[in-house]
Design a protein around this motif. Structure first.
Motif, PDB file in Angstrom:
ATOM      1  N   ASP A  73      -0.647 -10.232  -8.282  1.00 54.47           N
ATOM      2  CA  ASP A  73      -0.821  -8.796  -8.161  1.00 54.47           C
ATOM      3  C   ASP A  73       0.206  -8.050  -9.003  1.00 54.47           C
ATOM      4  OD1 ASP A  73      -2.063  -6.487  -7.087  1.00 54.47           O
ATOM      5  OD2 ASP A  73      -0.462  -6.275  -5.617  1.00 54.47           O
ATOM      6  N   THR A  74       1.451  -8.516  -8.977  1.00 48.32           N
ATOM      7  CA  THR A  74       2.511  -7.866  -9.744  1.00 48.32           C
ATOM      8  C   THR A  74       2.284  -8.031 -11.241  1.00 48.32           C
ATOM      9  OG1 THR A  74       4.106  -8.211  -7.964  1.00 48.32           O
ATOM     10  CG2 THR A  74       5.001  -7.776 -10.153  1.00 48.32           C
ATOM     11  N   ASP A  75       1.921  -9.235 -11.673  1.00 52.13           N
ATOM     12  CA  ASP A  75       1.649  -9.465 -13.093  1.00 52.13           C
ATOM     13  C   ASP A  75       0.521  -8.572 -13.587  1.00 52.13           C
ATOM     14  OD1 ASP A  75       3.624 -11.353 -13.178  1.00 52.13           O
ATOM     15  OD2 ASP A  75       2.286 -13.084 -13.139  1.00 52.13           O
ATOM     16  N   ASN A  76      -0.530  -8.427 -12.772  1.00 50.58           N
ATOM     17  CA  ASN A  76      -1.656  -7.586 -13.151  1.00 50.58           C
ATOM     18  C   ASN A  76      -1.231  -6.125 -13.247  1.00 50.58           C
ATOM     19  OD1 ASN A  76      -4.511  -7.394 -13.743  1.00 50.58           O
ATOM     20  ND2 ASN A  76      -4.773  -6.414 -11.758  1.00 50.58           N
ATOM     21  N   MET A  80       6.209  -1.781  -6.781  1.00 45.71           N
ATOM     22  CA  MET A  80       5.645  -3.078  -6.428  1.00 45.71           C
ATOM     23  C   MET A  80       6.610  -3.921  -5.609  1.00 45.71           C
ATOM     24  SD  MET A  80       2.518  -3.285  -7.375  1.00 45.71           S
ATOM     25  CE  MET A  80       2.262  -5.059  -7.245  1.00 45.71           C
ATOM     26  N   PHE A  81       7.908  -3.790  -5.848  1.00 44.42           N
ATOM     27  CA  PHE A  81       8.879  -4.544  -5.062  1.00 44.42           C
ATOM     28  C   PHE A  81       8.780  -4.160  -3.589  1.00 44.42           C
ATOM     29  CE2 PHE A  81      10.885  -4.383  -9.314  1.00 44.42           C
ATOM     30  CZ  PHE A  81      11.032  -5.737  -9.546  1.00 44.42           C
ATOM     31  N   ASP A  82       8.777  -2.857  -3.322  1.00 49.62           N
ATOM     32  CA  ASP A  82       8.699  -2.382  -1.948  1.00 49.62           C
ATOM     33  C   ASP A  82       7.332  -2.666  -1.338  1.00 49.62           C
ATOM     34  OD1 ASP A  82      11.298  -1.421  -2.088  1.00 49.62           O
ATOM     35  OD2 ASP A  82      10.661   0.562  -2.772  1.00 49.62           O
ATOM     36  N   PHE A  83       6.286  -2.579  -2.152  1.00 53.64           N
ATOM     37  CA  PHE A  83       4.933  -2.834  -1.659  1.00 53.64           C
ATOM     38  C   PHE A  83       4.780  -4.289  -1.215  1.00 53.64           C
ATOM     39  CE2 PHE A  83       0.441  -3.938  -2.347  1.00 53.64           C
ATOM     40  CZ  PHE A  83      -0.164  -2.992  -1.543  1.00 53.64           C
ATOM     41  N   ASN A  84       5.240  -5.217  -2.042  1.00 47.56           N
ATOM     42  CA  ASN A  84       5.131  -6.631  -1.676  1.00 47.56           C
ATOM     43  C   ASN A  84       5.963  -6.961  -0.443  1.00 47.56           C
ATOM     44  OD1 ASN A  84       3.336  -7.356  -3.723  1.00 47.56           O
ATOM     45  ND2 ASN A  84       4.977  -7.714  -5.197  1.00 47.56           N
ATOM     46  N   PHE A  85       7.163  -6.392  -0.355  1.00 48.11           N
ATOM     47  CA  PHE A  85       7.979  -6.565   0.841  1.00 48.11           C
ATOM     48  C   PHE A  85       7.237  -6.030   2.061  1.00 48.11           C
ATOM     49  CE2 PHE A  85      12.049  -7.193  -1.542  1.00 48.11           C
ATOM     50  CZ  PHE A  85      12.528  -8.257  -0.797  1.00 48.11           C
ATOM     51  N   GLY A  86       6.656  -4.845   1.907  1.00 54.08           N
ATOM     52  CA  GLY A  86       5.974  -4.216   3.034  1.00 54.08           C
ATOM     53  C   GLY A  86       4.801  -5.026   3.535  1.00 54.08           C
ATOM     54  N   ILE A  87       3.983  -5.528   2.611  1.00 56.15           N
ATOM     55  CA  ILE A  87       2.829  -6.346   2.996  1.00 56.15           C
ATOM     56  C   ILE A  87       3.275  -7.569   3.788  1.00 56.15           C
ATOM     57  CG2 ILE A  87       1.046  -7.897   2.087  1.00 56.15           C
ATOM     58  CD1 ILE A  87       0.104  -5.101   1.870  1.00 56.15           C
ATOM     59  N   GLY A  89     -10.791   1.555   6.828  1.00 54.52           N
ATOM     60  CA  GLY A  89     -11.636   0.777   7.720  1.00 54.52           C
ATOM     61  C   GLY A  89     -11.050  -0.544   8.133  1.00 54.52           C
ATOM     62  N   GLY A  90      -9.792  -0.796   7.779  1.00 52.82           N
ATOM     63  CA  GLY A  90      -9.117  -1.996   8.259  1.00 52.82           C
ATOM     64  C   GLY A  90      -9.036  -3.146   7.287  1.00 52.82           C
ATOM     65  N   SER A  91      -9.612  -2.997   6.103  1.00 52.44           N
ATOM     66  CA  SER A  91      -9.586  -4.096   5.136  1.00 52.44           C
ATOM     67  C   SER A  91      -9.717  -3.549   3.723  1.00 52.44           C
ATOM     68  CB  SER A  91     -10.728  -5.081   5.413  1.00 52.44           C
ATOM     69  OG  SER A  91     -10.778  -6.103   4.437  1.00 52.44           O
ATOM     70  N   ALA A  92      -8.859  -4.040   2.811  1.00 45.37           N
ATOM     71  CA  ALA A  92      -8.934  -3.580   1.418  1.00 45.37           C
ATOM     72  C   ALA A  92      -8.069  -4.473   0.542  1.00 45.37           C
ATOM     73  CB  ALA A  92      -8.472  -2.133   1.295  1.00 45.37           C
ATOM     74  N   SER A  93      -8.343  -4.442  -0.753  1.00 45.52           N
ATOM     75  CA  SER A  93      -7.509  -5.170  -1.702  1.00 45.52           C
ATOM     76  C   SER A  93      -6.183  -4.449  -1.861  1.00 45.52           C
ATOM     77  CB  SER A  93      -8.203  -5.268  -3.065  1.00 45.52           C
ATOM     78  OG  SER A  93      -8.267  -3.983  -3.674  1.00 45.52           O
ATOM     79  N   ARG A  94      -5.203  -5.135  -2.389  1.00 45.57           N
ATOM     80  CA  ARG A  94      -3.892  -4.530  -2.605  1.00 45.57           C
ATOM     81  C   ARG A  94      -3.994  -3.336  -3.558  1.00 45.57           C
ATOM     82  NH1 ARG A  94       0.667  -9.045  -2.251  1.00 45.57           N
ATOM     83  NH2 ARG A  94      -0.330 -10.506  -0.838  1.00 45.57           N
TER      84      ARG A  94
END
Length: 301
Positions: free
Chosen positions: A144-147, A61-68, A21-26
């Protein structure tokens, strides 16, 4: 154990956000990607953990953070805010994913990282901090990564439990969730009757239901439909109204469908949901409170 190969994940993030729907947490975005295998990313790709010098971590997580941050740099998602959902822009909702990223989009991403690297170097020079700090992580990425990392460590440790300890852990968690474990029928080993626990749950309407519990310690393997079907058969023998199936891995699509069919439904708790519940009920974990500086202190004059 499967290996994760570094790759781009911007398409998968956009696909997940569109369906959400266009919005969500990581965290929700990652779960959506894993469950739906967007852009050929599997559950194991997203949640695979590796052991590093400082404990377990998720390579994805490395690729995810880069992507965001790449998506933010080209206005496919709104400007990122600490602790807030990732929000899709109109451009992100309608961009053609078949040719994404275009050369122009890629150039804007590259320019963003080059500029960011220059600002980071200036900041490090001012603060006399070691330049070995990652140029990819802002405070939102780090939190986010630490969690994600401590939950990866939790799942790794759970998979090392012997069967008896894992069943005991599962019953303890379920009891924290409000199920009263039957000391006579509820503490039976899986080899005896095919379940790992039995108890009673009383709802807000004072309706008491019989609950059967099953738990499996898996690493790469997903829990399949036949396992849910077998569990439901055992539930009938205990006259259980519903069941709870816990695993350290995940469930196949057919298993999820089977869990909701018929009158005796099964609540499925995969590895990520399991870690979230441990956090929610603070089950043998120690919360740590710390502070970080926000962007106010880092504005360049």
């Amino acid at each position: 154990m499967a290996e994760y190969k570094r790759r781009r994940v911007e398409k998968a993030i956009l696909m997940a956000l569109r369906d959400l729907g266009g919005s969500a947490s990581r965290k929700v975005i990652r779960k959506m990607i894993a469950d739906n295998q967007y852009d050929n990313l599997t559950y194991n790709d997203v949640f695979l953990t590796k052991q590093g010098k400082n404990g377990s971590y998720s390579p994805f997580m490395f690729d995810f953070n880069f992507g965001i941050r790449n998506l933010a740099s080209i206005a496919m998602v709104e400007q990122l805010q600490r602790g807030k959902d990732v929000v899709l822009t109109s451009a992100g909702m309608h961009v053609d994913l078949t040719s994404f990223p275009t050369k122009r989009q890629q150039k804007k991403m590259d320019d963003y990282w080059q500029e960011r690297s220059g600002l980071r170097k200036k900041r490090l020079a001012k603060q006399q901090i070691s330049a070995t700090s990652s140029v990819t992580a802002d405070e939102s990425d780090k939190e986010d990564t630490d969690n994600s990392n401590w939950k990866a460590e939790l799942i790794n440790q759970l998979m090392k439990f012997d069967p008896g300890k894992f069943e005991s852990f599962s019953r303890l968690l379920i009891s924290k969730m409000g199920v009263l474990i039957d000391k006579n029928r509820g503490i039976v080993r899986s080899g005896d009757h095919g379940i790992d626990g039995f108890g009673y749950f009383t709802s807000d309407e004072f309706r008491t239901s019989r609950v059967a519990i099953q738990c499996k310690r898996y690493s790469d393997n997903a829990v399949s439909e036949p396992e849910i079907d077998k569990f439901k058969g055992v539930m009938d023998g205990f006259n259980a109204e519903y069941g709870i199936f816990i695993t350290t891995s995940h469930f196949t699509s057919n298993a999820k469908q089977k869990a909701t069919q018929g009158s005796n439904t099964v609540t499925l708790i995969d590895g990520q949901a399991l870690a979230d519940l441990v956090e929610k009920y603070e089950l043998h974990i120690t919360p740590i409170t710390t502070y970080t500086l926000d962007d106010y202190y880092y504005q360049d004059n």
